[in-house]
Write an enzyme that holds these catalytic residues in place. Structure first.
Site, PDB file in Angstrom:
ATOM      1  N   HIS A  57      -8.802  -2.668  -0.131  1.00  0.00           N
ATOM      2  CA  HIS A  57      -7.888  -3.242  -0.907  1.00  0.00           C
ATOM      3  C   HIS A  57      -6.584  -3.615   0.058  1.00  0.00           C
ATOM      4  O   HIS A  57      -6.089  -4.763  -0.234  1.00  0.00           O
ATOM      5  CB  HIS A  57      -7.434  -2.546  -2.197  1.00  0.00           C
ATOM      6  CG  HIS A  57      -8.490  -2.370  -3.028  1.00  0.00           C
ATOM      7  ND1 HIS A  57      -8.725  -2.912  -4.260  1.00  0.00           N
ATOM      8  CD2 HIS A  57      -9.443  -1.588  -3.036  1.00  0.00           C
ATOM      9  CE1 HIS A  57      -9.572  -2.424  -4.908  1.00  0.00           C
ATOM     10  NE2 HIS A  57     -10.040  -1.573  -4.054  1.00  0.00           N
ATOM     11  N   ASP A  99      -2.645  -5.855  -7.311  1.00  0.00           N
ATOM     12  CA  ASP A  99      -4.409  -5.334  -7.585  1.00  0.00           C
ATOM     13  C   ASP A  99      -4.729  -5.413  -8.985  1.00  0.00           C
ATOM     14  O   ASP A  99      -3.818  -4.902  -9.682  1.00  0.00           O
ATOM     15  CB  ASP A  99      -4.488  -4.205  -6.821  1.00  0.00           C
ATOM     16  CG  ASP A  99      -5.836  -4.182  -6.553  1.00  0.00           C
ATOM     17  OD1 ASP A  99      -6.625  -4.330  -5.335  1.00  0.00           O
ATOM     18  OD2 ASP A  99      -7.024  -3.879  -7.419  1.00  0.00           O
ATOM     19  N   GLU A 131     -15.834 -11.572   6.019  1.00  0.00           N
ATOM     20  CA  GLU A 131     -15.796 -11.342   7.530  1.00  0.00           C
ATOM     21  C   GLU A 131     -17.131 -11.944   8.109  1.00  0.00           C
ATOM     22  O   GLU A 131     -16.991 -12.659   9.319  1.00  0.00           O
ATOM     23  CB  GLU A 131     -15.464 -10.071   7.886  1.00  0.00           C
ATOM     24  CG  GLU A 131     -13.902  -9.526   7.309  1.00  0.00           C
ATOM     25  CD  GLU A 131     -13.648  -8.105   7.501  1.00  0.00           C
ATOM     26  OE1 GLU A 131     -14.531  -7.477   7.898  1.00  0.00           O
ATOM     27  OE2 GLU A 131     -12.805  -7.807   6.920  1.00  0.00           O
ATOM     28  N   GLN A 170     -13.637  -4.497  13.147  1.00  0.00           N
ATOM     29  CA  GLN A 170     -14.881  -5.031  12.575  1.00  0.00           C
ATOM     30  C   GLN A 170     -14.988  -6.737  12.738  1.00  0.00           C
ATOM     31  O   GLN A 170     -16.003  -7.243  13.155  1.00  0.00           O
ATOM     32  CB  GLN A 170     -15.208  -4.861  11.053  1.00  0.00           C
ATOM     33  CG  GLN A 170     -16.386  -5.483  10.723  1.00  0.00           C
ATOM     34  CD  GLN A 170     -16.770  -4.865   9.357  1.00  0.00           C
ATOM     35  OE1 GLN A 170     -17.140  -3.697   9.087  1.00  0.00           O
ATOM     36  NE2 GLN A 170     -16.701  -5.586   8.271  1.00  0.00           N
ATOM     37  N   HIS A 185     -23.171  -2.895   3.425  1.00  0.00           N
ATOM     38  CA  HIS A 185     -23.040  -2.621   1.933  1.00  0.00           C
ATOM     39  C   HIS A 185     -22.506  -3.772   1.024  1.00  0.00           C
ATOM     40  O   HIS A 185     -22.610  -3.419  -0.237  1.00  0.00           O
ATOM     41  CB  HIS A 185     -22.367  -1.407   1.745  1.00  0.00           C
ATOM     42  CG  HIS A 185     -20.914  -1.528   1.698  1.00  0.00           C
ATOM     43  ND1 HIS A 185     -20.117  -2.055   2.674  1.00  0.00           N
ATOM     44  CD2 HIS A 185     -19.716  -0.907   1.124  1.00  0.00           C
ATOM     45  CE1 HIS A 185     -18.894  -2.311   2.599  1.00  0.00           C
ATOM     46  NE2 HIS A 185     -18.563  -1.401   1.786  1.00  0.00           N
ATOM     47  N   ASN A 200     -14.870  -7.702   1.475  1.00  0.00           N
ATOM     48  CA  ASN A 200     -14.257  -7.688   2.779  1.00  0.00           C
ATOM     49  C   ASN A 200     -15.374  -8.077   3.716  1.00  0.00           C
ATOM     50  O   ASN A 200     -15.338  -8.970   4.644  1.00  0.00           O
ATOM     51  CB  ASN A 200     -13.302  -6.828   3.351  1.00  0.00           C
ATOM     52  CG  ASN A 200     -12.283  -6.733   2.288  1.00  0.00           C
ATOM     53  OD1 ASN A 200     -11.262  -7.489   2.039  1.00  0.00           O
ATOM     54  ND2 ASN A 200     -11.843  -5.539   1.423  1.00  0.00           N
ATOM     55  N   SER A 201     -16.150  -7.072   4.077  1.00  0.00           N
ATOM     56  CA  SER A 201     -17.235  -7.352   4.928  1.00  0.00           C
ATOM     57  C   SER A 201     -18.116  -8.648   4.840  1.00  0.00           C
ATOM     58  O   SER A 201     -18.429  -9.436   5.756  1.00  0.00           O
ATOM     59  CB  SER A 201     -18.311  -6.227   4.760  1.00  0.00           C
ATOM     60  OG  SER A 201     -17.521  -4.921   5.320  1.00  0.00           O
ATOM     61  N   ASP A 222     -19.111  -3.155  -7.205  1.00  0.00           N
ATOM     62  CA  ASP A 222     -19.533  -4.712  -7.220  1.00  0.00           C
ATOM     63  C   ASP A 222     -20.614  -4.964  -6.149  1.00  0.00           C
ATOM     64  O   ASP A 222     -20.876  -6.357  -6.111  1.00  0.00           O
ATOM     65  CB  ASP A 222     -18.006  -5.462  -6.845  1.00  0.00           C
ATOM     66  CG  ASP A 222     -17.762  -4.902  -5.530  1.00  0.00           C
ATOM     67  OD1 ASP A 222     -17.903  -3.780  -5.199  1.00  0.00           O
ATOM     68  OD2 ASP A 222     -16.662  -5.634  -4.900  1.00  0.00           O
ATOM     69  N   GLN A 223     -21.180  -4.144  -5.390  1.00  0.00           N
ATOM     70  CA  GLN A 223     -21.775  -4.660  -4.158  1.00  0.00           C
ATOM     71  C   GLN A 223     -23.113  -5.249  -4.488  1.00  0.00           C
ATOM     72  O   GLN A 223     -23.573  -6.177  -3.642  1.00  0.00           O
ATOM     73  CB  GLN A 223     -21.877  -3.236  -3.260  1.00  0.00           C
ATOM     74  CG  GLN A 223     -20.729  -2.645  -2.650  1.00  0.00           C
ATOM     75  CD  GLN A 223     -20.884  -1.460  -2.301  1.00  0.00           C
ATOM     76  OE1 GLN A 223     -21.573  -0.842  -2.210  1.00  0.00           O
ATOM     77  NE2 GLN A 223     -19.616  -0.857  -2.094  1.00  0.00           N
TER      78      GLN A 223
HETATM   79  O1  LIG Z   1     -14.529   1.098  11.082  1.00  0.00           O
HETATM   80  C1  LIG Z   1     -14.007   0.183  10.065  1.00  0.00           C
HETATM   81  C2  LIG Z   1     -14.601  -0.018   8.860  1.00  0.00           C
HETATM   82  C3  LIG Z   1     -14.097  -0.778   8.057  1.00  0.00           C
HETATM   83  N1  LIG Z   1     -13.277  -1.836   8.654  1.00  0.00           N
HETATM   84  C4  LIG Z   1     -12.774  -2.749   7.650  1.00  0.00           C
HETATM   85  O2  LIG Z   1     -12.218  -2.214   6.407  1.00  0.00           O
HETATM   86  C5  LIG Z   1     -12.821  -3.262   5.387  1.00  0.00           C
HETATM   87  C6  LIG Z   1     -13.758  -2.442   4.394  1.00  0.00           C
HETATM   88  O3  LIG Z   1     -13.818  -3.217   3.339  1.00  0.00           O
HETATM   89  P1  LIG Z   1     -15.138  -3.619   2.572  1.00  0.00           P
HETATM   90  O4  LIG Z   1     -15.994  -4.071   3.512  1.00  0.00           O
HETATM   91  O5  LIG Z   1     -14.834  -4.470   1.335  1.00  0.00           O
HETATM   92  O6  LIG Z   1     -15.570  -2.298   2.043  1.00  0.00           O
HETATM   93  P2  LIG Z   1     -14.932  -1.047   1.276  1.00  0.00           P
HETATM   94  O7  LIG Z   1     -13.980  -0.192   2.073  1.00  0.00           O
HETATM   95  O8  LIG Z   1     -16.198  -0.194   0.475  1.00  0.00           O
HETATM   96  O9  LIG Z   1     -14.339  -1.742   0.008  1.00  0.00           O
HETATM   97  C7  LIG Z   1     -13.942  -1.345  -1.178  1.00  0.00           C
HETATM   98  O10 LIG Z   1     -13.381  -2.573  -1.765  1.00  0.00           O
HETATM   99  C8  LIG Z   1     -13.865  -3.812  -1.862  1.00  0.00           C
HETATM  100  C9  LIG Z   1     -12.998  -4.683  -2.086  1.00  0.00           C
HETATM  101  O11 LIG Z   1     -12.463  -4.577  -3.606  1.00  0.00           O
HETATM  102  C10 LIG Z   1     -15.240  -3.755  -2.484  1.00  0.00           C
HETATM  103  O12 LIG Z   1     -15.806  -4.936  -2.654  1.00  0.00           O
HETATM  104  C11 LIG Z   1     -16.034  -2.494  -2.204  1.00  0.00           C
HETATM  105  O13 LIG Z   1     -17.203  -2.555  -3.016  1.00  0.00           O
HETATM  106  C12 LIG Z   1     -15.312  -1.215  -1.979  1.00  0.00           C
HETATM  107  O14 LIG Z   1     -15.931   0.012  -1.890  1.00  0.00           O
HETATM  108  C13 LIG Z   1     -13.152  -4.387   5.992  1.00  0.00           C
HETATM  109  O15 LIG Z   1     -12.079  -5.417   6.009  1.00  0.00           O
HETATM  110  C14 LIG Z   1     -13.675  -3.928   7.396  1.00  0.00           C
HETATM  111  O16 LIG Z   1     -13.559  -4.874   8.353  1.00  0.00           O
HETATM  112  C15 LIG Z   1     -12.720  -1.823  10.097  1.00  0.00           C
HETATM  113  O17 LIG Z   1     -12.203  -2.673  10.506  1.00  0.00           O
HETATM  114  N2  LIG Z   1     -13.606  -0.993  10.751  1.00  0.00           N
END
Ligand SMILES: O=c1ccn([C@@H]2O[C@H](COP(=O)(O)OP(=O)(O)O[C@H]3O[C@H](CO)[C@@H](O)[C@H](O)[C@H]3O)[C@@H](O)[C@H]2O)c(=O)[nH]1
Length: 471
Positions: free
Chosen positions: A24, A120, A368, A345, A360, A364-365, A384-385
């Site tokens: 978030h 949020d 990206e 990332q 997963h 955000n992933s 939500d995945q």
């Molecule tokens: O070593 C790492 C690990 C993560 N990230 C960043 O951290 C963020 C992670 O976000 P996301 O990919 O959305 O995963 P979650 O941390 O699991 O996010 C939570 O929040 C998201 C947005 O609401 C939901 O879609 C997911 O299901 C929920 O688990 C991203 O920007 C990644 O690039 C890094 O840069 N480096």
């Protein structure tokens, strides 16, 4: 065109109030950067203290250092006795602390001279009443997909229409969007009495109280959901929806000086590496970790695997090597790097050696991956995945084997299946081309005149003189 201020020449001051969790914080930080650079807004990002994790503190420090135009607005939570909730996780405790500290929020916003808020969805029950009191328009930055937003908006109506069926939740056909299959609906929502379900329904109803809703997505990634939401087809009385993604500032990650993954990537051939990561937190089971390890090994491909320490089951104190299967790290030493570091990332996904992202599908992933043109092999775990994985497959950004065994969110996908899917995705040239074309569409959307850029301009204009719908 950037907003040039109100009649008295004052610039709008947008205060962003994120909820806890890197998933978030990351998009809120990115929205702060996007709005403060070139949209004529002053922007403050509320930093709720104490932060939930050191990853959050480091991330915020790096962001404020790199982008001094974004103001830091510290919000000290009132102390409260967490022993009332002995088994609650840190995110629940954070929400409870925010709820109890709400009376302190109004004076903070008045002192800062806020003219609009964005918060949020998880915090609407705390922030919207404060915004009403202060006469401030309150927007929502929805951090998941537009598909998930449409499910959230439509779910209360769906439940009302199906109440009394006794059959539980089935496929959900969202007006103007598409049918979300039963197996993709977050598991908790199948139980109407689950706390998450009650919260989800309350959140869905709260959407119409927002002045506007920003979503971190773009037209080419989610054409149906964005159009249906913007045209008010999903729920009546819906506020304006701004698809402003992908939200991607220049890299602002805190660097881990111990991490050697970039040097390792530099040493790999172009388009040869499978990047594996499951976001910022949340466990995948020890059993799934071992199946994944075995699947990566038998795929024969090079890989960079980021294992968060919280990924490891809390009560499992074994070291990585032991967790991933005996001798695994030694056997794959020449072609695999496993790290527990916090990686940048965005930098990884932009690296020319990276060819596939096993993800997963945290939202955000997904955004990206889309911005970098890296195809995704979806391995959704919870929440939500699965809905996001559906988006990935529809858009052609990646593959989701939705025929994979579904035993609920704790279901384990076997090594053989993973290995086969990795090999097939690595060999899929058409998939690679489609992902690359989405990256072009993403760049076009955020460039001047693009759909996401126009939405941000429109949002900034609304913050300048917008009427307050929260009353
Ligand atoms: O070593 C790492 C690990 C993560 N990230 C960043 O951290 C963020 C992670 O976000 P996301 O990919 O959305 O995963 P979650 O941390 O699991 O996010 C939570 O929040 C998201 C947005 O609401 C939901 O879609 C997911 O299901 C929920 O688990 C991203 O920007 C990644 O690039 C890094 O840069 N480096």
């Amino acid at each position: 065109m950037p907003s040039s201020g109100d009649a008295a020449g004052r610039r709008p001051h947008v205060v962003l109030i994120p909820s806890a969790g890197m998933g978030h914080l990351v998009p809120f930080g990115r929205l702060a950067v996007a709005l403060s650079s070139g949209h004529g807004c002053d922007v403050s990002l509320v930093t709720v203290l104490p932060t939930v994790s050191t990853a959050e503190s480091k991330h915020l420090d790096a962001l404020f250092d790199a982008f001094p135009a974004v103001r830091r607005l510290d919000f000290e939570l009132a102390p409260f006795d967490a022993s009332e909730f002995p088994r609650a996780d840190p995110f629940f405790l954070r929400f409870e602390a925010m709820r109890r500290s709400a009376p302190l929020l109004g004076p903070l916003l008045t002192g800062a001279g806020a003219s609009a808020l964005a918060t949020d969805i998880a915090l609407t029950s705390v922030v919207i009443p404060v915004a009403k009191e202060q006469g401030l328009p309150c927007h929502i930055l929805f951090t998941a997909s537009a598909a998930m937003l449409s499910l959230c908006a439509y779910f209360p109506t769906y439940l009302d229409a199906n109440a009394g069926d006794g059959g539980g939740v089935g496929d959900v056909d969202i007006p103007g969007v598409y049918r979300i299959p039963k197996a993709s609906i977050p598991q908790a929502l199948h139980d109407p009495n689950h706390l998450f379900t009650r919260q989800f329904v309350a959140n869905g109803r709260s959407l119409t109280s927002a002045a506007g809703i920003l979503v971190n997505t773009f037209d080419a990634l989610e054409p149906e959901a964005v159009a249906a939401l913007q045209q008010g087809k999903v729920a009546s009385g819906f506020p304006p929806v701004f698809a402003v993604g992908p939200l991607l500032p220049a890299s602002n990650q805190a660097k881990d000086p111990q991490a050697n993954y970039m040097e390792w990537l530099d040493a790999q051939p172009a388009r040869s590496v499978v990047y594996v990561s499951f976001g910022s937190r949340k466990a995948i089971s020890g059993e799934q970790l071992r199946e994944l390890a075995a699947g990566l090994e038998t795929s024969g491909h090079r890989f960079l695997w980021v294992v968060k320490s919280t990924v490891v089951d809390r009560d499992d104190a074994a070291e990585l090597g032991e967790l991933l299967g005996e001798g695994f790290l030694e056997r794959v030493e020449k072609r695999g790097l496993v790290t527990k570091a916090w990686v940048d990332q965005e930098e990884v996904l932009k690296h020319e050696s990276v060819a596939l992202f096993v993800s997963h599908c945290g939202w955000n992933s997904v955004t990206e991956a889309a911005a970098s043109g890296v195809p995704v092999l979806a391995l959704p775990r919870f929440g939500d995945q699965r809905v996001n994985s559906g988006v990935v497959a529809r858009a052609g950004l990646g593959v989701w084997a939705d025929t994979w065994s579904w035993e609920g969110e704790a279901g384990v996908i076997g090594a053989e299946e993973i290995s086969e899917k990795v090999k097939a995705a690595m060999a899929d040239e058409a998939l690679r081309r489609k992902a690359a074309s989405l990256a072009k569409a993403a760049a076009k959307a955020v460039a001047g005149g693009g759909s996401s850029h126009r939405c941000l301009v429109e949002f900034a204009r609304l913050c300048q003189g917008g009427t307050c719908r929260t009353n």
